[in-house]
Design a protein around this motif. Sequence first.
Motif, PDB file in Angstrom:
ATOM      1  N   ALA A   1       0.821  -1.185   0.000  1.00 36.37           N
ATOM      2  CA  ALA A   1       0.000   0.000   0.000  1.00 36.37           C
ATOM      3  C   ALA A   1       0.865   1.248   0.000  1.00 36.37           C
ATOM      4  O   ALA A   1       0.549   2.219  -0.680  1.00 36.37           O
ATOM      5  CB  ALA A   1      -0.941  -0.012   1.194  1.00 36.37           C
ATOM      6  N   GLU A   2       1.924   1.196   0.786  1.00 31.17           N
ATOM      7  CA  GLU A   2       2.823   2.346   0.852  1.00 31.17           C
ATOM      8  C   GLU A   2       3.519   2.559  -0.488  1.00 31.17           C
ATOM      9  O   GLU A   2       3.694   3.693  -0.922  1.00 31.17           O
ATOM     10  CB  GLU A   2       3.868   2.114   1.950  1.00 31.17           C
ATOM     11  CG  GLU A   2       4.662   3.336   2.268  1.00 31.17           C
ATOM     12  CD  GLU A   2       5.660   3.086   3.388  1.00 31.17           C
ATOM     13  OE1 GLU A   2       6.807   3.475   3.168  1.00 31.17           O
ATOM     14  OE2 GLU A   2       5.302   2.514   4.428  1.00 31.17           O
ATOM     15  N   ALA A   3       3.895   1.494  -1.147  1.00 26.74           N
ATOM     16  CA  ALA A   3       4.547   1.581  -2.451  1.00 26.74           C
ATOM     17  C   ALA A   3       3.602   2.187  -3.462  1.00 26.74           C
ATOM     18  O   ALA A   3       4.010   2.979  -4.338  1.00 26.74           O
ATOM     19  CB  ALA A   3       5.013   0.215  -2.911  1.00 26.74           C
ATOM     20  N   MET A   4       2.329   1.844  -3.354  1.00 24.14           N
ATOM     21  CA  MET A   4       1.328   2.381  -4.274  1.00 24.14           C
ATOM     22  C   MET A   4       1.163   3.880  -4.044  1.00 24.14           C
ATOM     23  O   MET A   4       1.015   4.644  -4.992  1.00 24.14           O
ATOM     24  CB  MET A   4      -0.014   1.683  -4.079  1.00 24.14           C
ATOM     25  CG  MET A   4       0.008   0.229  -4.452  1.00 24.14           C
ATOM     26  SD  MET A   4      -0.098  -0.012  -6.202  1.00 24.14           S
ATOM     27  CE  MET A   4      -1.836  -0.053  -6.443  1.00 24.14           C
ATOM     28  N   GLN A   5       1.200   4.292  -2.759  1.00 25.43           N
ATOM     29  CA  GLN A   5       1.074   5.718  -2.447  1.00 25.43           C
ATOM     30  C   GLN A   5       2.276   6.492  -2.988  1.00 25.43           C
ATOM     31  O   GLN A   5       2.138   7.576  -3.535  1.00 25.43           O
ATOM     32  CB  GLN A   5       0.962   5.938  -0.937  1.00 25.43           C
ATOM     33  CG  GLN A   5      -0.378   5.568  -0.376  1.00 25.43           C
ATOM     34  CD  GLN A   5      -0.421   5.777   1.148  1.00 25.43           C
ATOM     35  OE1 GLN A   5       0.613   5.796   1.810  1.00 25.43           O
ATOM     36  NE2 GLN A   5      -1.621   5.873   1.685  1.00 25.43           N
ATOM     37  N   LYS A   6       3.464   5.916  -2.820  1.00 27.94           N
ATOM     38  CA  LYS A   6       4.681   6.562  -3.310  1.00 27.94           C
ATOM     39  C   LYS A   6       4.636   6.661  -4.831  1.00 27.94           C
ATOM     40  O   LYS A   6       5.015   7.670  -5.414  1.00 27.94           O
ATOM     41  CB  LYS A   6       5.924   5.793  -2.860  1.00 27.94           C
ATOM     42  CG  LYS A   6       6.295   6.033  -1.450  1.00 27.94           C
ATOM     43  CD  LYS A   6       7.601   5.334  -1.129  1.00 27.94           C
ATOM     44  CE  LYS A   6       8.015   5.612   0.304  1.00 27.94           C
ATOM     45  NZ  LYS A   6       9.257   4.964   0.644  1.00 27.94           N
ATOM     46  N   ALA A   8       1.940   6.741  -6.712  1.00 27.70           N
ATOM     47  CA  ALA A   8       0.902   7.721  -7.073  1.00 27.70           C
ATOM     48  C   ALA A   8       1.444   9.130  -6.867  1.00 27.70           C
ATOM     49  O   ALA A   8       1.226  10.025  -7.695  1.00 27.70           O
ATOM     50  CB  ALA A   8      -0.359   7.500  -6.255  1.00 27.70           C
ATOM     51  N   ALA A   9       2.156   9.330  -5.762  1.00 26.80           N
ATOM     52  CA  ALA A   9       2.747  10.639  -5.486  1.00 26.80           C
ATOM     53  C   ALA A   9       3.794  10.978  -6.546  1.00 26.80           C
ATOM     54  O   ALA A   9       3.860  12.115  -7.036  1.00 26.80           O
ATOM     55  CB  ALA A   9       3.350  10.673  -4.095  1.00 26.80           C
ATOM     56  N   SER A  10       4.586   9.999  -6.910  1.00 26.89           N
ATOM     57  CA  SER A  10       5.619  10.211  -7.937  1.00 26.89           C
ATOM     58  C   SER A  10       4.979  10.534  -9.276  1.00 26.89           C
ATOM     59  O   SER A  10       5.445  11.415 -10.012  1.00 26.89           O
ATOM     60  CB  SER A  10       6.509   8.976  -8.080  1.00 26.89           C
ATOM     61  OG  SER A  10       7.266   8.794  -6.918  1.00 26.89           O
ATOM     62  N   GLU A  11       3.894   9.834  -9.591  1.00 21.86           N
ATOM     63  CA  GLU A  11       3.205  10.098 -10.855  1.00 21.86           C
ATOM     64  C   GLU A  11       2.586  11.492 -10.852  1.00 21.86           C
ATOM     65  O   GLU A  11       2.601  12.195 -11.862  1.00 21.86           O
ATOM     66  CB  GLU A  11       2.151   9.029 -11.118  1.00 21.86           C
ATOM     67  CG  GLU A  11       2.756   7.711 -11.556  1.00 21.86           C
ATOM     68  CD  GLU A  11       1.721   6.600 -11.736  1.00 21.86           C
ATOM     69  OE1 GLU A  11       0.508   6.854 -11.601  1.00 21.86           O
ATOM     70  OE2 GLU A  11       2.148   5.461 -12.005  1.00 21.86           O
ATOM     71  N   ALA A  12       2.083  11.915  -9.721  1.00 22.81           N
ATOM     72  CA  ALA A  12       1.502  13.260  -9.605  1.00 22.81           C
ATOM     73  C   ALA A  12       2.589  14.318  -9.803  1.00 22.81           C
ATOM     74  O   ALA A  12       2.402  15.314 -10.514  1.00 22.81           O
ATOM     75  CB  ALA A  12       0.812  13.438  -8.267  1.00 22.81           C
ATOM     76  N   VAL A  13       3.746  14.107  -9.179  1.00 19.16           N
ATOM     77  CA  VAL A  13       4.880  15.033  -9.337  1.00 19.16           C
ATOM     78  C   VAL A  13       5.331  15.040 -10.797  1.00 19.16           C
ATOM     79  O   VAL A  13       5.611  16.092 -11.377  1.00 19.16           O
ATOM     80  CB  VAL A  13       6.041  14.651  -8.392  1.00 19.16           C
ATOM     81  CG1 VAL A  13       7.299  15.422  -8.728  1.00 19.16           C
ATOM     82  CG2 VAL A  13       5.641  14.880  -6.940  1.00 19.16           C
ATOM     83  N   LEU A  14       5.374  13.845 -11.392  1.00 24.69           N
ATOM     84  CA  LEU A  14       5.780  13.746 -12.805  1.00 24.69           C
ATOM     85  C   LEU A  14       4.810  14.509 -13.699  1.00 24.69           C
ATOM     86  O   LEU A  14       5.229  15.235 -14.599  1.00 24.69           O
ATOM     87  CB  LEU A  14       5.863  12.277 -13.224  1.00 24.69           C
ATOM     88  CG  LEU A  14       6.262  12.034 -14.687  1.00 24.69           C
ATOM     89  CD1 LEU A  14       7.651  12.604 -14.975  1.00 24.69           C
ATOM     90  CD2 LEU A  14       6.208  10.538 -15.008  1.00 24.69           C
ATOM     91  N   GLN A  15       3.515  14.369 -13.437  1.00 25.01           N
ATOM     92  CA  GLN A  15       2.520  15.100 -14.245  1.00 25.01           C
ATOM     93  C   GLN A  15       2.689  16.607 -14.069  1.00 25.01           C
ATOM     94  O   GLN A  15       2.599  17.373 -15.015  1.00 25.01           O
ATOM     95  CB  GLN A  15       1.093  14.677 -13.850  1.00 25.01           C
ATOM     96  CG  GLN A  15       0.662  13.375 -14.475  1.00 25.01           C
ATOM     97  CD  GLN A  15      -0.784  13.026 -14.102  1.00 25.01           C
ATOM     98  OE1 GLN A  15      -1.275  13.444 -13.056  1.00 25.01           O
ATOM     99  NE2 GLN A  15      -1.429  12.250 -14.947  1.00 25.01           N
ATOM    100  N   GLU A  16       2.937  17.028 -12.834  1.00 23.53           N
ATOM    101  CA  GLU A  16       3.162  18.452 -12.548  1.00 23.53           C
ATOM    102  C   GLU A  16       4.375  18.967 -13.317  1.00 23.53           C
ATOM    103  O   GLU A  16       4.325  20.024 -13.944  1.00 23.53           O
ATOM    104  CB  GLU A  16       3.437  18.623 -11.045  1.00 23.53           C
ATOM    105  CG  GLU A  16       2.368  19.328 -10.287  1.00 23.53           C
ATOM    106  CD  GLU A  16       2.759  19.434  -8.811  1.00 23.53           C
ATOM    107  OE1 GLU A  16       3.814  20.037  -8.491  1.00 23.53           O
ATOM    108  OE2 GLU A  16       2.001  18.887  -7.986  1.00 23.53           O
ATOM    109  N   LYS A  17       5.452  18.210 -13.248  1.00 24.38           N
ATOM    110  CA  LYS A  17       6.697  18.612 -13.923  1.00 24.38           C
ATOM    111  C   LYS A  17       6.506  18.619 -15.436  1.00 24.38           C
ATOM    112  O   LYS A  17       6.993  19.517 -16.123  1.00 24.38           O
ATOM    113  CB  LYS A  17       7.852  17.681 -13.537  1.00 24.38           C
ATOM    114  CG  LYS A  17       8.195  17.667 -12.076  1.00 24.38           C
ATOM    115  CD  LYS A  17       8.860  18.947 -11.655  1.00 24.38           C
ATOM    116  CE  LYS A  17       9.240  18.858 -10.177  1.00 24.38           C
ATOM    117  NZ  LYS A  17       9.700  20.097  -9.650  1.00 24.38           N
TER     118      LYS A  17
END
Length: 130
Positions: A1-6, A8-17
């Motif tokens: 679950a934690e890996a999935m959150q990380k 998702a967070a990484s994908e969100a940062v990637l989309q932002e960038k």
Amino acid sequence: AEAMQKQAASEAVLQEKTAAVTTKKTEVEQAKAAVQTSEERMEKLAFALKTSNEQLEKNTVKLERVKTVQTESFVPLQQNSIDPAAISPHVDAVVALGTELCLDESMLRSIPTVLAKPADGRAQFDIMVL
């Protein structure tokens, strides 16, 4: 679950960038277009300046010619201060300048006769021609 959150967070940062990069690319393209437009305007202005300078130079040469003919020929002829035997080249210079300046044809034909007359022998028409 934690890996999935990380992830998702990484994908969100990637989309932002990615969005930020896309925005910057658009800004760069707009800046390039503005620079090109400015360069084109500069070229047009440089051409206009060059043309104006050339015209100014031509007009300066023409003005100097007018001043020379006025000083060396017209005024002395007008004042009868030229030896009658030497009048012809001065009259020719005045007529040539008049032609160059597009004076009226009838005026150009009258100038030699008027300038050849003594100052005190000139009629009202002669004075108008001068």
